[in-house]
Design a protein around this motif. Structure first.
Motif, short mmCIF file in Angstrom:
data_model
loop_
_atom_site.label_atom_id
_atom_site.label_comp_id
_atom_site.label_asym_id
_atom_site.label_seq_id
_atom_site.Cartn_x
_atom_site.Cartn_y
_atom_site.Cartn_z
N LEU A 119 0.83 -1.20 0.00
CA LEU A 119 0.00 0.00 0.00
C LEU A 119 0.87 1.25 0.00
N ASP A 120 1.92 1.25 0.81
CA ASP A 120 2.84 2.39 0.82
C ASP A 120 3.50 2.56 -0.54
N GLY A 121 3.79 1.43 -1.20
CA GLY A 121 4.42 1.49 -2.51
C GLY A 121 3.55 2.19 -3.54
N VAL A 122 2.24 1.97 -3.48
CA VAL A 122 1.31 2.65 -4.40
C VAL A 122 1.37 4.15 -4.18
N ILE A 123 1.32 4.57 -2.92
CA ILE A 123 1.34 5.99 -2.59
C ILE A 123 2.65 6.63 -3.04
N GLU A 124 3.75 5.91 -2.82
CA GLU A 124 5.06 6.44 -3.21
C GLU A 124 5.14 6.64 -4.72
N LYS A 125 4.61 5.70 -5.50
CA LYS A 125 4.60 5.85 -6.95
C LYS A 125 3.87 7.12 -7.36
N ILE A 126 2.69 7.31 -6.79
CA ILE A 126 1.87 8.48 -7.15
C ILE A 126 2.61 9.77 -6.83
N GLN A 127 3.19 9.86 -5.65
CA GLN A 127 3.88 11.09 -5.24
C GLN A 127 5.12 11.34 -6.08
N THR A 128 5.84 10.28 -6.41
CA THR A 128 7.06 10.44 -7.21
C THR A 128 6.74 10.87 -8.63
N VAL A 129 5.76 10.21 -9.27
CA VAL A 129 5.38 10.59 -10.63
C VAL A 129 4.86 12.03 -10.65
N GLY A 130 4.05 12.38 -9.67
CA GLY A 130 3.52 13.75 -9.60
C GLY A 130 4.62 14.78 -9.47
N ALA A 131 5.63 14.48 -8.64
CA ALA A 131 6.73 15.42 -8.45
C ALA A 131 7.54 15.57 -9.73
N VAL A 132 7.81 14.47 -10.42
CA VAL A 132 8.58 14.52 -11.67
C VAL A 132 7.84 15.33 -12.73
N LEU A 133 6.51 15.20 -12.77
CA LEU A 133 5.73 15.90 -13.79
C LEU A 133 5.36 17.32 -13.37
N GLY A 134 5.74 17.70 -12.14
CA GLY A 134 5.49 19.06 -11.69
C GLY A 134 4.05 19.33 -11.29
N VAL A 135 3.35 18.27 -10.87
CA VAL A 135 1.94 18.43 -10.44
C VAL A 135 1.80 17.88 -9.01
N ASP A 136 2.59 18.45 -8.11
CA ASP A 136 2.63 17.95 -6.73
C ASP A 136 1.27 18.01 -6.04
N ASP A 137 0.55 19.10 -6.23
CA ASP A 137 -0.74 19.25 -5.54
C ASP A 137 -1.73 18.19 -6.00
N ALA A 139 -0.98 15.32 -7.23
CA ALA A 139 -0.48 14.03 -6.75
C ALA A 139 -0.83 13.84 -5.28
N GLU A 140 -0.73 14.90 -4.49
CA GLU A 140 -1.06 14.77 -3.08
C GLU A 140 -2.54 14.49 -2.89
N ASP A 141 -3.39 15.12 -3.70
CA ASP A 141 -4.83 14.85 -3.63
C ASP A 141 -5.12 13.40 -4.01
N LEU A 142 -4.48 12.94 -5.10
CA LEU A 142 -4.68 11.55 -5.53
C LEU A 142 -4.15 10.57 -4.50
N ALA A 143 -3.01 10.87 -3.92
CA ALA A 143 -2.42 9.99 -2.91
C ALA A 143 -3.32 9.89 -1.68
N THR A 144 -3.87 11.00 -1.25
CA THR A 144 -4.76 11.00 -0.08
C THR A 144 -6.01 10.18 -0.35
N GLN A 145 -6.61 10.39 -1.52
CA GLN A 145 -7.82 9.65 -1.89
C GLN A 145 -7.51 8.16 -2.01
N THR A 146 -6.40 7.83 -2.67
CA THR A 146 -6.03 6.43 -2.88
C THR A 146 -5.72 5.74 -1.56
N LYS A 147 -5.03 6.43 -0.66
CA LYS A 147 -4.69 5.85 0.63
C LYS A 147 -5.96 5.51 1.42
N ARG A 148 -6.94 6.39 1.38
CA ARG A 148 -8.20 6.13 2.07
C ARG A 148 -8.91 4.92 1.46
#
Length: 288
Positions: A119-137, A139-148
């Protein structure tokens, strides 16, 4: 401890890509290699930047309109570079190594995304891809929703299986009557456990052939397989006619679950749904 490790992993990924990204702050021609990476790009609303995808990337269906640059473990540099990318996002384990070396030396940004089956691995992927693409916000929204969603799916699955957890055997292939199964330290093992099942092949590590004696000891209640087509598919009657399968509880009761591979084993944004669907299927076959 897991939260601290996740934070450090994401920070390390960001630091490792910072110098590369400085050369091109807004890559516009991206190739996603790995189904979960492609799904994350779409979930972040960045699909217009994609110019190619690997053969495992089949969801959402619109991605099939993109050029296919080959299977992610047997890439050719010519095929990848033919679509003129300025950024390659590749899931860990893509290859072969000599092809990756050529791509890394070709003047194109090449970033490896860690692939952890958790589960942590899924969240890490989302945050890393979001950061690389410059869409951190985003990615954080998607990570929060996905984690829940992941937490809710896992809790529901374990509650459903609490009184009668099924022994599940993931079969990767039956080529030449050699039954290759998913042991511990595999995507199959992780998804089975997350869905409230018990991995019947926990005596082996990785994807390994199982002997008839080991199959008898595994005694699976249910067999789990990827839903494949063509020469890679094993028809139900052929599977249940195999001598080592026949004598297991799953074989005697003909209990088989098939699910699409990238959905079941991808560990991307759809993993919560995969957990829920597998949990429901395990309950259904238990009632049959």
């Amino acid at each position: 401890m897991n939260k601290i490790r996740l934070i450090w992993s994401v920070l390390a990924a960001l630091l490792s890509t910072q110098a590369v990204l400085a050369e091109n702050d807004n890559p516009k021609r991206i190739i996603a290699i790995g189904s979960s990476i492609t799904e994350i790009v779409y979930a972040l609303g960045q699909q217009d930047r994609l110019v190619g995808r690997d053969r495992t990337s089949t969801y959402p269906t619109e991605v099939l309109e993109l050029p296919d640059i080959g299977y992610r473990r047997s890439l050719s540099p010519e095929g990848v570079l033919s679509v003129e990318p300025d950024l390659i996002l590749a899931l860990e384990g893509s290859g072969p190594p000599d092809a990756i070396a050529v791509l890394q030396q070709a003047g194109v940004q090449y970033i490896t995304i860690k692939d952890e089956f958790s589960l942590d691995g899924v969240i890490e992927k989302i945050q890393t891809v979001g950061a690389v693409l410059g869409v951190d916000d985003a990615a954080e929204d998607l990570a929060t929703q996905t984690k829940r969603q992941l937490s809710q799916a896992q809790t529901a699955a374990h509650n459903a299986a609490a009184s009668d957890p099924k022994r599940v055997l993931f079969i990767l292939s039956t080529q030449d009557n050699r039954i290759t199964v998913g042991g511990v330290d595999t995507q199959a093992d992780s998804i089975i456990r997350l869905a409230g099942g018990v991995n019947a092949a926990d005596s082996v590590s990785g994807y390994k052939p199982l002997t008839p004696e080991a199959m008898a000891s595994a005694a699976p209640d249910v067999i789990l397989m990827m839903d494949r087509q063509g020469n890679h598919d094993t028809e139900d009657h052929a599977l249940f006619s195999l001598p080592s399968i026949k004598l297991t509880p799953a074989g005697r009761n003909k209990r088989l679950i098939r699910m699409q591979g990238a959905f079941l084993l991808g560990f991307g944004p759809r993993t919560a749904s995969a957990i829920s669907d597998l949990s429901a299927a395990l309950q259904d076959v238990g009632d049959s």
